[in-house]
Enzyme design. Structure first.
Site, PDB file in Angstrom:
ATOM      1  N   GLU A 279      -9.680   5.907   2.997  1.00  0.00           N
ATOM      2  CA  GLU A 279     -10.526   4.828   3.510  1.00  0.00           C
ATOM      3  C   GLU A 279      -9.604   3.649   3.771  1.00  0.00           C
ATOM      4  OE1 GLU A 279      -9.925   5.210   0.346  1.00  0.00           O
ATOM      5  OE2 GLU A 279      -9.377   3.158  -0.180  1.00  0.00           O
TER       6      GLU A 279
ATOM      7  N   LYS B  51       0.819  -1.215   0.000  1.00  0.00           N
ATOM      8  CA  LYS B  51       0.000   0.000   0.000  1.00  0.00           C
ATOM      9  C   LYS B  51       0.853   1.267   0.000  1.00  0.00           C
ATOM     10  CE  LYS B  51      -4.142  -1.962   0.241  1.00  0.00           C
ATOM     11  NZ  LYS B  51      -5.113  -1.843  -0.857  1.00  0.00           N
TER      12      LYS B  51
ATOM     13  N   SER C 196       1.827  -9.516  -0.805  1.00  0.00           N
ATOM     14  CA  SER C 196       1.475  -8.090  -0.717  1.00  0.00           C
ATOM     15  C   SER C 196       1.617  -7.504   0.676  1.00  0.00           C
ATOM     16  CB  SER C 196       0.046  -7.882  -1.221  1.00  0.00           C
ATOM     17  OG  SER C 196      -0.864  -8.683  -0.485  1.00  0.00           O
TER      18      SER C 196
HETATM   19  C1  PLP Z   1      -1.653  -6.905   2.440  1.00  0.00           C
HETATM   20  C2  PLP Z   1      -2.792  -6.563   1.549  1.00  0.00           C
HETATM   21  N1  PLP Z   1      -2.910  -7.184   0.371  1.00  0.00           N
HETATM   22  C3  PLP Z   1      -3.921  -6.908  -0.476  1.00  0.00           C
HETATM   23  C4  PLP Z   1      -4.914  -6.010  -0.144  1.00  0.00           C
HETATM   24  C5  PLP Z   1      -6.049  -5.813  -1.098  1.00  0.00           C
HETATM   25  O1  PLP Z   1      -5.983  -4.628  -1.803  1.00  0.00           O
HETATM   26  P1  PLP Z   1      -5.567  -4.598  -3.326  1.00  0.00           P
HETATM   27  O2  PLP Z   1      -6.415  -5.578  -4.035  1.00  0.00           O
HETATM   28  O3  PLP Z   1      -5.832  -3.193  -3.739  1.00  0.00           O
HETATM   29  O4  PLP Z   1      -4.137  -4.939  -3.440  1.00  0.00           O
HETATM   30  C6  PLP Z   1      -4.848  -5.332   1.082  1.00  0.00           C
HETATM   31  C7  PLP Z   1      -5.874  -4.355   1.466  1.00  0.00           C
HETATM   32  O5  PLP Z   1      -6.007  -3.891   2.539  1.00  0.00           O
HETATM   33  C8  PLP Z   1      -3.763  -5.629   1.938  1.00  0.00           C
HETATM   34  O6  PLP Z   1      -3.647  -5.006   3.126  1.00  0.00           O
END
Ligand code: PLP
Lengths: 225, 405
Positions: free
Chosen positions: B121, B99, B387
């Protein structure tokens, strides 16, 4: 036309929308309501207000045909700015249904012609930057905004967002052609409901009393102007 | 699936109307329209300004800790007995997820635009924490909207945001999760137009947000391409990433979209199962309009939005970014889904085999790797976007696994 996610509305209309949906309201039923009303009143203009998604899912063509047939005169769809005119605004105009656009404090002179271009019926001036039913507008600022709009259009200008009392209505009616009240009426309905959220014998009166008082305010404002 | 023509390149969107095929657009109230036009103009200037890019790169290096490693998961690979699995280690970024890549860019843009108040948000709280962090770093006021349900299930992140000086507003409307937090943020933005910058956390919202966030997250895929070249001398064969709104996924995917040999998989949250409550907008939704754009949405037959459910607060959004909706329809990306249960299993497998506790969101992508890697040959190079890290999920998982803290 209630929607689960009314992004331009404050708490009163949000809650009102969710109550309506919980009670089983649908676009189909809203159109029935218009038909029933039209059965004994051919003259009072009817404008449907809401958000695009329920219309999009109902089908734009089908919606416009049924709305026209039911006796709808105009639409206010908050999340369709001029940039998205081909979605609903232009098809509605070609059906003879007015698409009433919102002009706001952030709509500057450069942008105003685009906003007014496909507007029909009247122009809805949003008196505050914000959601419905929360802040009270600054009436001097509104008056000069209405004058500015009137330099750009010959359409009537109605003003809404945050108008709650007959005094507010009077202040706005001094310069504008119409006053729009939403949250205060929705709130009057809410206060009249029973414990299960159903209408009571007092519900209609709660609304008509407030409308009468607001209308008296408008007449006072007009007379003073 | 809505049939759409196949383009010469998959990387040219959005068009001048902010559309990816029929998806995207600018479905916002008039009050916001001038603001998003301003933002579009400011971003177009910034993204070609060498000084802006140089500043961003310096902060990526020294503050976020980029590049993040592309790590060969040796024990996981051995365990699965098929494809060679690499993890793109976004969980090692400062604040613990991808993020922050997006937030850094948007905050630098906000500064350039002279905005002093930042709103955001958040679902899992990772975007909120990243925003609160960069606001602390640059001395900006920060207000984070978070569904009241998420405030309860992501307590560690709520505390972090407060420590960082942000105001956390628990949102009580609707289902009290991410969708409602986004509504409230939009309502705040229409109210405070003069000084406020809305820092959106994923590739959703009105144009230009899906494009801005994608560009800022594409550093993930750009690095992956170079790192894989270094490690293996070629392109990977497949990519996996979880999809909430879809920002970590598009960040990994976008640089590879025109490399047709690379198979690409997004993983939605199937919650209790695709036939039960879930958050898989592509598998279970249809095109509609919400939060400023047209995309796949979970809704009832009347177009009323339904609540997503996922064990992971970062995935239970009833929509998906418009570019993903389009990539699905043109067939360039395949969207799979993983259930709560599969994610919980993957969370434990990765922790025990690699010593890496993944975020529950990322565990959804890992779950599909557990399923697909064994079916691929040993020379198949598979990349999964890790992620985020799982620290924020520790209390919730401890409960779930019967070891309350
Ligand atoms: C670690 C992590 N991965 C994925 C996401 C999902 O978001 P996005 O699909 O935008 O990557 C989030 C959302 O809070 C997250 O914290």
């Amino acid at each position: 036309m209630p929607f689960t996610d009314p992004m331009a509305d404050g708490p009163a209309i949000q809650a009102g929308g969710l109550r309506a949906l919980k009670g089983g309201e649908t676009l189909e039923k809203t159109l029935h309501l218009v038909r029933d009303f039209r059965a004994h009143d051919a003259d009072t203009p009817i404008i449907l207000m809401g958000y695009y998604n329920p219309i999009y899912i109902f089908g734009v063509e089908r919606f416009l045909a049924e709305a026209k047939d039911a006796g709808v005169d105009g639409l206010i769809v908050v999340d369709l700015p001029p940039e998205e005119d081909d979605e609903l605004c232009l098809p509605a105009l070609s059906q003879g249904i007015a698409f009433i656009r919102l002009a706001t404090p952030t709509t500057d002179d450069a942008r105003l012609p685009a906003v007014l271009k496909n507007t029909a019926g009247f122009v809805y001036y949003v008196s505050v930057t914000g959601v419905t039913g929360v802040a009270t507008p600054d009436f001097n600022v509104v008056a000069s905004a209405v004058s500015r709009l009137k330099r750009h259009t010959s359409l009537p200008v109605a003003v809404g967002f945050g108008v709650k009392t007959p005094e507010h209505a009077a202040a706005i009616a001094a310069g504008a052609d119409g006053v729009v009240v939403g949250s205060a009426l929705v709130e009057a309905v809410r206060q009249s409901l029973d414990g299960e959220g159903r209408a009571t014998p007092g519900t209609v009166k709660a609304v008509t009393d407030l409308v009468s008082a607001l209308a008296a305010g408008v007449r006072r404002g007009r007379a003073a102007a | 699936m809505t049939a759409q023509p196949e383009p010469n390149s998959f990387r040219t969107g959005a068009d001048e109307r902010g559309r990816f095929g029929i998806y995207g657009g600018r479905f916002v109230a008039e009050t916001l329209m001038p603001l998003i036009l301003d933002l579009e103009k400011a971003y177009a200037e910034a993204k070609d300004d060498p000084s802006f890019l140089a500043e961003m790169r310096a902060h990526q290096t020294h503050y976020i800790g980029r590049p993040s490693p592309l790590y060969f998961a040796e024990r996981l690979t051995e365990h699965l007995g098929g494809a060679k699995v690499y993890l793109k280690r976004e969980e090692l970024n400062h604040t613990g997820s991808h993020k922050v890549n997006n937030v850094l860019g948007q905050i630098l843009l906000a500064r350039r635009m002279g905005k002093k108040r930042i709103i955001a948000e958040t679902g899992a709280g990772q975007h909120g924490v990243a925003t609160a962090t960069l606001c602390a770093r640059f001395g900006l006021e920060c207000v984070v909207f978070m569904g009241a349900v998420d405030v309860a299930r992501q307590a560690p992140n709520v505390f972090r945001m407060k420590m960082l000086g942000a105001t956390v507003v628990p949102v009580q409307s609707g289902a009290k999760t991410l969708k409602d937090a986004m509504n409230e943020a939009l309502r705040d933005w229409v109210t405070n137009v003069a000084d406020t910058f809305y820092c959106i956390g994923t590739v959703a919202g009105p144009h230009p947000y899906p494009t801005i966030v994608r560009d800022l997250q594409s550093v993930i895929g750009d690095e992956t391409k170079a790192q894989m070249q270094e490690a293996e001398g070629r392109l990977p064969d497949s990519l996996f990433a979880c999809v909430g709104g879809g920002s970590n996924a598009i960040g990994l995917f976008h640089p590879f979209l025109d490399d047709r040999s690379v198979e690409i998989f997004g993983v939605e949250a199937a919650g209790f199962g695709l036939d039960k409550l879930n958050a898989a907008s592509i598998a279970g939704g249809q095109p509609g309009v919400l939060h400023g754009n047209r995309t796949y949405l979970l809704m009832d037959k009347d177009g009323q939005i339904e609540e997503g459910h996922s064990i992971s607060a970062g995935l239970d959004y009833p929509g998906i970014g418009p570019e993903h909706a389009w990539l699905n329809d043109v067939g360039r990306v395949t969207y799979l889904s993983a259930t709560d249960e599969e994610a919980v299993e993957a969370f434990q497998v990765l922790s025990k085999l690699e010593g890496i506790i993944p975020a529950l969101e990322s565990a959804h992508a890992i779950a599909k790797v557990l399923e697909h890697a064994p079916k691929r040959p040993k020379d198949h190079l598979m990349v999964v976007n890790l992620s985020g890290r799982g620290d924020k999920d520790v209390p919730q998982m401890a409960d779930r696994l019967g070891m309350p803290l």
